[in-house]
Design a protein around this motif. Structure first.
Motif, PDB file in Angstrom:
ATOM      1  N   MET A  72       0.858  -1.179   0.000  1.00  0.00           N
ATOM      2  CA  MET A  72       0.000   0.000   0.000  1.00  0.00           C
ATOM      3  C   MET A  72       0.899   1.235   0.000  1.00  0.00           C
ATOM      4  SD  MET A  72      -3.033  -1.332   0.131  1.00  0.00           S
ATOM      5  CE  MET A  72      -4.278  -0.255   0.768  1.00  0.00           C
ATOM      6  N   ALA A  73       0.444   2.284  -0.642  1.00  0.00           N
ATOM      7  CA  ALA A  73       1.197   3.538  -0.663  1.00  0.00           C
ATOM      8  C   ALA A  73       0.274   4.664  -0.220  1.00  0.00           C
ATOM      9  CB  ALA A  73       1.736   3.826  -2.066  1.00  0.00           C
ATOM     10  N   ARG A  93     -14.082  11.506  -6.810  1.00  0.00           N
ATOM     11  CA  ARG A  93     -13.313  11.159  -8.013  1.00  0.00           C
ATOM     12  C   ARG A  93     -12.098  10.309  -7.663  1.00  0.00           C
ATOM     13  NH1 ARG A  93     -11.843  16.256 -10.899  1.00  0.00           N
ATOM     14  NH2 ARG A  93     -11.926  17.182  -8.839  1.00  0.00           N
ATOM     15  N   ILE A  94     -11.440  10.596  -6.542  1.00  0.00           N
ATOM     16  CA  ILE A  94     -10.289   9.790  -6.107  1.00  0.00           C
ATOM     17  C   ILE A  94     -10.754   8.384  -5.735  1.00  0.00           C
ATOM     18  CG2 ILE A  94      -8.516   9.515  -4.324  1.00  0.00           C
ATOM     19  CD1 ILE A  94      -8.371  12.630  -4.268  1.00  0.00           C
ATOM     20  N   ALA A  95     -11.847   8.289  -4.967  1.00  0.00           N
ATOM     21  CA  ALA A  95     -12.363   6.991  -4.533  1.00  0.00           C
ATOM     22  C   ALA A  95     -12.794   6.121  -5.701  1.00  0.00           C
ATOM     23  CB  ALA A  95     -13.524   7.193  -3.565  1.00  0.00           C
ATOM     24  N   ALA A  96     -13.194   6.732  -6.800  1.00  0.00           N
ATOM     25  CA  ALA A  96     -13.652   5.982  -7.973  1.00  0.00           C
ATOM     26  C   ALA A  96     -12.509   5.343  -8.757  1.00  0.00           C
ATOM     27  CB  ALA A  96     -14.453   6.903  -8.887  1.00  0.00           C
ATOM     28  N   GLY A 104      -9.055  10.936   1.866  1.00  0.00           N
ATOM     29  CA  GLY A 104      -9.634  11.915   2.768  1.00  0.00           C
ATOM     30  C   GLY A 104      -8.984  13.264   2.619  1.00  0.00           C
ATOM     31  N   THR A 105      -9.497  14.211   3.374  1.00  0.00           N
ATOM     32  CA  THR A 105      -8.951  15.558   3.380  1.00  0.00           C
ATOM     33  C   THR A 105      -9.178  16.151   4.759  1.00  0.00           C
ATOM     34  OG1 THR A 105      -8.951  17.699   2.258  1.00  0.00           O
ATOM     35  CG2 THR A 105     -11.078  16.617   2.480  1.00  0.00           C
ATOM     36  N   ASP A 106      -8.292  17.019   5.186  1.00  0.00           N
ATOM     37  CA  ASP A 106      -8.495  17.744   6.432  1.00  0.00           C
ATOM     38  C   ASP A 106      -7.733  19.053   6.368  1.00  0.00           C
ATOM     39  OD1 ASP A 106      -5.815  17.453   8.056  1.00  0.00           O
ATOM     40  OD2 ASP A 106      -6.245  15.444   7.310  1.00  0.00           O
ATOM     41  N   ALA A 116      -4.572   9.905  -0.236  1.00  0.00           N
ATOM     42  CA  ALA A 116      -5.159   8.663  -0.745  1.00  0.00           C
ATOM     43  C   ALA A 116      -4.252   7.508  -0.363  1.00  0.00           C
ATOM     44  CB  ALA A 116      -5.324   8.719  -2.257  1.00  0.00           C
ATOM     45  N   LEU A 117      -4.858   6.412   0.042  1.00  0.00           N
ATOM     46  CA  LEU A 117      -4.150   5.169   0.309  1.00  0.00           C
ATOM     47  C   LEU A 117      -4.365   4.284  -0.898  1.00  0.00           C
ATOM     48  CD1 LEU A 117      -2.493   3.547   2.360  1.00  0.00           C
ATOM     49  CD2 LEU A 117      -4.665   2.623   3.219  1.00  0.00           C
ATOM     50  N   LEU A 118      -3.267   3.925  -1.568  1.00  0.00           N
ATOM     51  CA  LEU A 118      -3.346   3.213  -2.840  1.00  0.00           C
ATOM     52  C   LEU A 118      -2.875   1.776  -2.717  1.00  0.00           C
ATOM     53  CD1 LEU A 118      -1.748   5.996  -5.059  1.00  0.00           C
ATOM     54  CD2 LEU A 118      -4.155   5.687  -4.458  1.00  0.00           C
TER      55      LEU A 118
END
Length: 130
Positions: A72-73, A93-96, A104-106, A116-118
């Motif tokens: 995972m990255a 769009r990222i989740a898709a 996520g964002t904060d 993003a966890l890829l």
């Protein structure tokens, strides 16, 4: 945010319209260097979305942080602008994207973090998926 005991890659670039194109290549290069085989086009696409969100905050620079663990990255982009732009549909769009496990964002004191966890394993398409 603290990341420990991982392979990491960090860099800062100017926040401009060319930033998204630069970041994807550098992240893919880091993943290759760590021995990961991945869907490079999908990783580049996620990086582009992360960077575009940070650039929209109109800071002078962005920071990119990449860390790995167990195929995972984690890719985090920081906008370096204390009053970030309003939330948009970037997370959807990222989740898709096929390689995204979570995102996520904060808002941090030094700007908005978009992450993003890829999953770096190559995904294959089967006839059942078509």
């Amino acid at each position: 945010m603290t990341v420990r005991n991982r392979q990491v890659c960090n860099f800062t670039i100017t926040s401009d319209r060319w930033a998204a194109g630069k970041v994807g290549g550098r992240v893919v290069e880091a993943l290759r260097g760590w021995g990961y085989r991945t869907d490079e086009e999908a990783v580049t696409s996620v990086c582009q979305l992360l960077v575009e969100a940070a650039v929209a905050d109109e800071g002078k620079r962005i920071s990119v942080h990449v860390a790995d663990q167990d195929a995972m990255a984690l890719v985090v982009v920081l906008s370096h602008r204390p009053d970030p732009a309003p939330y948009d549909d970037v997370l959807a769009r990222i989740a898709a994207t096929a390689v995204t496990s979570s995102c996520g964002t904060d808002a941090a004191p030094d700007g908005r973090r978009v992450w993003a966890l890829l999953d770096t394993r190559i995904k294959t398409t089967t006839k059942a998926q078509l």
